[in-house]
Structure formats: structure tokens, C-alpha cells
Design an enzyme around this catalytic site. Structure first.
Site, mmCIF file in Angstrom:
data_model
loop_
_atom_site.group_PDB
_atom_site.id
_atom_site.type_symbol
_atom_site.label_atom_id
_atom_site.label_comp_id
_atom_site.label_asym_id
_atom_site.label_seq_id
_atom_site.Cartn_x
_atom_site.Cartn_y
_atom_site.Cartn_z
ATOM 1 C CG HIS A 83 -2.192 0.700 1.205
ATOM 2 N ND1 HIS A 83 -1.728 2.260 1.305
ATOM 3 C CD2 HIS A 83 -3.447 0.723 1.519
ATOM 4 C CE1 HIS A 83 -3.256 3.279 1.462
ATOM 5 N NE2 HIS A 83 -3.914 1.587 1.823
ATOM 6 C CD GLU A 110 -3.096 1.334 -2.387
ATOM 7 O OE1 GLU A 110 -3.889 -0.056 -1.837
ATOM 8 O OE2 GLU A 110 -2.839 2.205 -1.755
HETATM 9 O O1 TA6 Z 1 -5.807 1.812 -0.228
HETATM 10 C C1 TA6 Z 1 -7.437 2.872 -0.773
HETATM 11 C C2 TA6 Z 1 -8.333 2.646 0.480
HETATM 12 O O2 TA6 Z 1 -8.596 0.707 0.407
HETATM 13 C C3 TA6 Z 1 -8.766 3.359 1.048
HETATM 14 O O3 TA6 Z 1 -9.946 2.833 0.407
HETATM 15 C C4 TA6 Z 1 -8.463 3.805 2.232
HETATM 16 O O4 TA6 Z 1 -9.266 2.923 3.329
HETATM 17 C C5 TA6 Z 1 -7.517 3.230 2.679
HETATM 18 O O5 TA6 Z 1 -7.497 2.189 1.739
HETATM 19 C C6 TA6 Z 1 -6.846 3.647 3.657
HETATM 20 O O6 TA6 Z 1 -7.335 2.324 4.310
HETATM 21 P P1 TA6 Z 1 -6.590 2.511 6.004
HETATM 22 O O7 TA6 Z 1 -7.751 1.291 6.717
HETATM 23 O O8 TA6 Z 1 -5.340 2.319 6.162
HETATM 24 O O9 TA6 Z 1 -7.536 3.618 6.913
#
Ligand code: TA6
Length: 289
Positions: A159, A261
Site C-alpha cells: 500500500h 499500490e
Molecule cells: O487503498 C485505498 C484504501 O482501501 C482506501 O479505501 C482507504 O481506506 C485506504 O485504503 C486506507 O485504509 P486504512 O485502513 O489504512 O485507513
């Protein structure tokens, strides 16, 4: 058996941290979550973004760097109260290797195996390894081995939070022609424009195995995001309202980041047979423009 010539010292929140400073780059890695929080090639501004509000504590995900989302991406598959993005990013990994070479490169490998706690969350036996190769580029390779007796399916993401000067002037090239799931509306749409630009909250899962490149005109650089073993690329910026709703994300920080990501999203999980393994990888490189 651990082989290391890189010291592990207390970092943010007192968590153990590897600080690797060579002629090629400065890098920081926490065994907490096997989390790379810094990668700054020589003569470059930091490539990874970390929130000033990030929490560094056992059991909490770190806001920024490269969180390891595994064995599920997004909400818990069956339990709405479950941890988003799996448990790997909040687990304490074992440092297997941390070696720095004379040419300025370094290699770090960390592992996470199933235990009673993980089996409560996800009833499978596994060995997970994150291999990190550091130099003028940064490569992360997340290998899942099924050490159990039945197949299992995972969704996952590296991520990556990239640092940008101004999201409104940032462009991403390489996604044209891919279809994407707009996670904000649920719509499946085609990416028709050559360049992806940003003017509002953006949360998209592109169905593509190809890499892409981020152009930052103010920092006069391109960040190339290559990947392997990945059927989807997630692109995310929370913009104003969502940033304000996240306690570990500064209200005014959203213009300075973009997540790109390497992933295998829930829509296309990876099934791994007993004794088999699968690797998801991403490589970041930077060149001046
Ligand atoms: O990668 C995008 C995502 O899935 C968004 O929907 C947002 O929720 C982000 O990840 C961050 O997630 P987190 O659980 O780290 O706050």
C-alpha cells in the site's frame, strides 16, 4: 538464524527500527508490520510519505510508507468489525536478514508465520516473507507460502504512499485503457484519458498487471512504480473530507501524497495450494524530468 550487520535501534514510539544510510539512499524499516517508512535516494526528496500524525505503537497500523495489507485487502471479508487490510501490517515480524554491502546496497528480509492469534483471525497456516532490496531503486517482494493442508485465497497490497509536492499538479501515466472499480461509487469504468489527474477524493482499483509512472512537475521528477504478481493497481487520495475524518492523517496533508499500490484486490483473489507460494512485488525508481 539471523544474519545482520545493520543495527536495530529504538525508533518512533520506541519501536525497534532499522536505519540504513548508504551512498545510494536513506531507508527506515520497522519489524512492526515489516513496514518501510522511509526511502530517500541520494539527491532526491523523500519518495515515501508518512503522516505527521502517524501512530507508532504495537497493534496500530502506521499511516504512510508501505503498509503490508494481507491476507485481505479492504474490509474484513466476513466480519465488518474486523481489521481493515488484514493483520500483517499490525503484527511483529521476525528479522531474518539485514545486510549492507560495500556498493551502498542493502538487503532486508522479515518473516511472519501463523500463530494462535492469526489463526483466530484467519484459520490457515502460512509463512509470509517480505524481501526488501535497497539501492538506487527500492524493491519489495511479499511471498506467501501455504504451509497448511488445504488451499487458501488471499487478497493483498503493498500500500505504497508516495510523496508529491501538490496532488492537483500530479499526473499518473500508464493506466490508460485499464478498467477500474471506483470504490466510492461501486461503478466499473474505463480509464480513457492518457493521464490520470486528481481533483477530488480518488479511490480506484485498476484491473491491470502493468506498472505506471507518477509525474511531479514541482519536484521535477517521475516516480516509476513497477510490479509483479499483481492483477490490480490501487490509486488513492482521501482529499479534504476523508483526511479530516482520519485521526492519524493531518487535515492539511492530503495535497502531499498519493497511494499507488501493487495489489491483488478482493475481486480477483489469489488461491494458493498447500506447499505452493505466490509473490507480489513492487519496484520504485525515480528519475529527474
Ligand atoms: O487503498 C485505498 C484504501 O482501501 C482506501 O479505501 C482507504 O481506506 C485506504 O485504503 C486506507 O485504509 P486504512 O485502513 O489504512 O485507513
Amino acid at each position: 538464524m539471523q544474519t545482520t550487520n545493520i543495527p536495530v535501534i529504538p525508533g518512533a514510539g520506541g519501536l525497534p527500527r532499522l536505519l540504513i544510510e548508504t551512498d545510494l539512499a536513506q531507508t527506515e524499516i520497522y519489524p512492526h508490520g515489516a513496514h518501510v517508512t522511509r526511502w530517500q535516494p541520494r539527491d532526491q526528496a523523500p519518495v515515501l510519505w508518512v503522516s505527521d500524525k502517524a501512530v507508532f505503537a504495537e497493534g496500530s497500523p502506521i499511516r504512510g510508507g508501505v503498509p503490508v495489507c494481507w491476507p485481505w485487502f479492504g474490509p474484513h471479508p466476513t466480519n465488518p468489525a474486523g481489521k481493515a487490510h488484514g493483520f500483517a501490517r499490525t503484527s511483529s515480524w521476525t528479522l531474518r536478514t539485514a545486510t549492507q554491502s560495500g556498493d551502498g546496497s542493502a538487503h532486508v528480509a522479515l518473516t511472519l508465520a501463523d500463530n494462535a492469534a492469526t489463526r483466530t483471525l484467519w484459520p490457515h497456516e502460512f509463512m509470509l516473507e517480505l524481501a526488501i532490496d535497497i539501492g538506487a531503486t527500492l524493491t519489495l517482494a511479499l511471498t506467501t507460502r501455504n504451509t497448511g493442508s488445504a488451499p487458501f485465497a488471499i487478497s493483498e497490497a503493498l500500500h505504497t504512499y508516495l510523496s508529491v509536492a501538490d496532488i492537483a499538479q500530479t499526473r499518473v501515466r500508464g493506466l490508460q485503457g485499464a478498467r477500474y472499480l471506483d470504490q466510492l461509487t461501486g461503478a466499473q469504468l474505463p480509464q480513457e484519458q492518457l493521464l490520470t489527474t486528481f481533483s477530488a477524493e480518488t479511490d480506484r482499483v485498476y484491473h491491470t498487471q502493468a506498472g505506471c509512472a507518477l509525474t511531479d512537475p514541482l519536484l521535477r521528477r517521475e516516480i516509476h512504480v513497477a510490479k509483479r504478481g499483481s492483477d490490480s493497481t490501487v490509486v488513492w487520495n482521501p482529499w479534504i473530507a476523508k483526511a479530516a475524518r482520519m485521526a492519524d492523517f493531518g487535515d492539511d496533508e492530503w495535497p502531499g501524497m498519493l497511494c499507488i499500490e501493487a495489489a491483488n484486490a478482493p475481486g480477483a483473489p489469489v488461491t494458493i495450494a498447500p506447499g505452493e507460494s505466490h509473490t507480489l512485488g513492487t519496484t520504485l525508481s525515480v528519475n529527474g524530468t
